[in-house]
Design a protein around this motif. Structure first.
Motif, PDB file in Angstrom:
ATOM      1  N   GLY A 172      -7.391  -3.346   9.461  1.00  0.00           N
ATOM      2  CA  GLY A 172      -8.265  -3.889   8.422  1.00  0.00           C
ATOM      3  C   GLY A 172      -7.723  -3.669   7.028  1.00  0.00           C
ATOM      4  O   GLY A 172      -6.537  -3.840   6.753  1.00  0.00           O
ATOM      5  N   GLU A 173      -8.607  -3.224   6.145  1.00  0.00           N
ATOM      6  CA  GLU A 173      -8.258  -3.009   4.744  1.00  0.00           C
ATOM      7  C   GLU A 173      -7.790  -1.579   4.474  1.00  0.00           C
ATOM      8  O   GLU A 173      -7.561  -1.207   3.322  1.00  0.00           O
ATOM      9  N   LEU A 174      -7.649  -0.787   5.547  1.00  0.00           N
ATOM     10  CA  LEU A 174      -7.299   0.625   5.363  1.00  0.00           C
ATOM     11  C   LEU A 174      -5.998   0.846   4.581  1.00  0.00           C
ATOM     12  O   LEU A 174      -5.968   1.666   3.663  1.00  0.00           O
ATOM     13  N   PRO A 175      -4.909   0.125   4.912  1.00  0.00           N
ATOM     14  CA  PRO A 175      -3.676   0.345   4.135  1.00  0.00           C
ATOM     15  C   PRO A 175      -3.868   0.078   2.640  1.00  0.00           C
ATOM     16  O   PRO A 175      -3.347   0.813   1.802  1.00  0.00           O
ATOM     17  N   LEU A 176      -4.636  -0.979   2.328  1.00  0.00           N
ATOM     18  CA  LEU A 176      -4.889  -1.297   0.913  1.00  0.00           C
ATOM     19  C   LEU A 176      -5.763  -0.236   0.265  1.00  0.00           C
ATOM     20  O   LEU A 176      -5.559   0.143  -0.890  1.00  0.00           O
ATOM     21  N   GLU A 177      -6.759   0.252   1.040  1.00  0.00           N
ATOM     22  CA  GLU A 177      -7.635   1.303   0.512  1.00  0.00           C
ATOM     23  C   GLU A 177      -6.846   2.583   0.243  1.00  0.00           C
ATOM     24  O   GLU A 177      -7.070   3.262  -0.767  1.00  0.00           O
ATOM     25  N   VAL A 178      -5.936   2.913   1.154  1.00  0.00           N
ATOM     26  CA  VAL A 178      -5.082   4.097   0.973  1.00  0.00           C
ATOM     27  C   VAL A 178      -4.217   3.943  -0.272  1.00  0.00           C
ATOM     28  O   VAL A 178      -4.103   4.870  -1.083  1.00  0.00           O
ATOM     29  N   GLN A 179      -3.630   2.745  -0.437  1.00  0.00           N
ATOM     30  CA  GLN A 179      -2.793   2.486  -1.602  1.00  0.00           C
ATOM     31  C   GLN A 179      -3.596   2.584  -2.896  1.00  0.00           C
ATOM     32  O   GLN A 179      -3.140   3.176  -3.886  1.00  0.00           O
ATOM     33  N   ASP A 180      -4.812   2.024  -2.884  1.00  0.00           N
ATOM     34  CA  ASP A 180      -5.674   2.078  -4.079  1.00  0.00           C
ATOM     35  C   ASP A 180      -6.028   3.519  -4.438  1.00  0.00           C
ATOM     36  O   ASP A 180      -6.032   3.898  -5.621  1.00  0.00           O
ATOM     37  N   LEU A 181      -6.332   4.322  -3.413  1.00  0.00           N
ATOM     38  CA  LEU A 181      -6.671   5.728  -3.656  1.00  0.00           C
ATOM     39  C   LEU A 181      -5.471   6.502  -4.196  1.00  0.00           C
ATOM     40  O   LEU A 181      -5.615   7.331  -5.097  1.00  0.00           O
ATOM     41  N   GLU A 182      -4.297   6.223  -3.640  1.00  0.00           N
ATOM     42  CA  GLU A 182      -3.087   6.891  -4.127  1.00  0.00           C
ATOM     43  C   GLU A 182      -2.811   6.527  -5.586  1.00  0.00           C
ATOM     44  O   GLU A 182      -2.431   7.388  -6.391  1.00  0.00           O
ATOM     45  N   ASP A 183      -3.014   5.251  -5.921  1.00  0.00           N
ATOM     46  CA  ASP A 183      -2.818   4.816  -7.314  1.00  0.00           C
ATOM     47  C   ASP A 183      -3.837   5.474  -8.240  1.00  0.00           C
ATOM     48  O   ASP A 183      -3.502   5.888  -9.358  1.00  0.00           O
TER      49      ASP A 183
END
Length: 278
Positions: free
Chosen positions: A36-47
Motif C-alpha cells: 500500500g502506501e507504507l513505503p511513502l508513509e515511511v519516506q514522509d516520516l523520515e523526511d
C-alpha cells in the motif's frame, strides 16, 4: 535443441507469452499493492524527522548564541561596575570642577551601559525561555514521529518478508518470459502498460467489449482477434487484444447465461356441451 527466435514464433504463441507475462506482472503489482502506501508513509516520516532534526539543531544554536550574549553582557556589567567604583573613588581627589564634571559623566555613562546590558540580558533571557519551549515541543514531536516511523518500518518489514520470496520468483518468471517475446513487441507492451491506469497492456474480449476500456468491439474485429493472424490493438485505448479461449478464460466473452424463463401454460376449462335433457 536451438531456441527459437521470438520473431519466428506464430502470432498465437506471441500472444500467449505476452498474456502470461501480463498475468505475472499483475501478480507482482498485487504483491506490491499489499504494501500500500507504507513505503511513502515511511519516506514522509523520515523526511519529517530530518526536518525536525534540522530545526532542533537551529534552536539549540540560537539558545547557545543567546547564552553567550548573556555571559558577555554580564562581563560588560562587571567591567562597568569596576569603572564606576574607580571613578567614584577618584571624585574624592578632584582638584577642579572640570575633573569633577568629567568623572561624573563617565560614571553616568557606565551606569547607562550597565542598564543597557541588563536590558539586553532580560531580552535574551526571554528569548532563551521561548526557544527552550520550542525546543521541548520539537523534541517531543520528533519522539512521536520516531515511534510512528518504527511502527511503520516494522509493519513494512513484515509485509516485505511475507511477499519478498514470492515476488522474487515472479520477477524471475517475468524475466524468462521476456526472453520469449521480440523486443519491438515487448517495448510496445511495456509502453502501453505504463500508460494504462490498471497496468494492463494486453486484455481479452469480455461481452463483445475491450477488457480494458469496455468499449464495444465490432463483430468483424472480434473475428480477426480469434483468427490470430496478426497483433490487434483496441482502437479506443490502444491495448493489445486477445480472445478469451487463447487466454485460457472460459465464458469471459459472453458471460454467464441468463436462466431461461419458463413459458407459463394457461389451463383452459373445457365447457360441457348441452345434452338436451332438462
Amino acid at each position: 535443441m536451438a531456441k527459437k527466435d521470438p520473431k519466428d514464433l506464430p502470432v498465437e504463441e506471441k500472444l500467449k507469452n505476452l498474456f502470461q507475462l501480463q498475468q505475472t506482472l499483475s501478480a507482482i503489482d498485487d504483491k506490491r499493492a499489499l504494501r500500500g502506501e507504507l513505503p511513502l508513509e515511511v519516506q514522509d516520516l523520515e523526511d519529517e524527522i530530518a526536518g525536525l532534526n534540522t530545526r532542533i539543531e537551529k534552536i539549540e544554536n540560537e539558545i547557545k548564541e543567546f547564552q553567550t550574549a548573556v555571559t558577555m553582557k554580564k562581563g560588560d556589567i562587571e567591567t562597568a561596575k569596576a569603572s564606576v567604583e574607580r571613578y567614584q573613588s577618584q571624585l574624592n581627589e578632584v582638584k577642579n570642577n572640570r575633573e569633577y564634571d568629567t568623572l561624573s559623566k563617565e560614571i553616568e555613562f557606565q551606569s547607562l551601559e550597565i542598564e543597557l546590558c541588563e536590558k539586553k540580558i532580560r531580552e535574551a533571557s526571554v528569548r532563551i525561555e521561548e526557544r527552550s519551549k520550542d525546543l521541548e515541543q520539537a523534541k517531543a514531536q520528533m519522539e512521536e514521529r520516531q515511534k510512528d516511523l518504527e511502527e511503520k518500518k516494522s509493519e513494512l518489514s513484515e509485509i516485505m518478508q511475507e511477499t519478498r520470496e514470492e515476488e522474487e520468483k515472479l520477477k524471475e518468471k517475468a524475466a524468462e518470459l521476456e526472453t520469449k517475446i521480440e523486443s519491438r513487441l515487448l517495448g510496445s507492451f511495456k509502453r502501453i502498460r505504463k500508460n494504462a491506469r490498471n497496468g494492463l497492456g494486453i486484455v481479452y474480449v469480455q461481452r463483445d467489449a475491450c477488457g480494458g476500456c469496455f468499449n464495444k468491439i465490432p463483430p468483424q474485429r472480434q473475428l480477426d482477434i480469434k483468427m490470430h493472424k496478426k497483433i490487434i490493438v483496441c482502437e479506443y485505448c490502444g491495448r493489445i487484444m486477445i480472445d478469451p479461449e487463447l487466454a485460457g478464460v472460459k465464458f469471459a466473452a459472453t458471460g454467464e447465461e441468463k436462466p431461461k424463463r419458463k413459458r407459463a401454460i394457461r389451463k383452459t376449462v373445457k365447457k360441457e356441451e348441452p345434452t338436451g335433457e332438462e
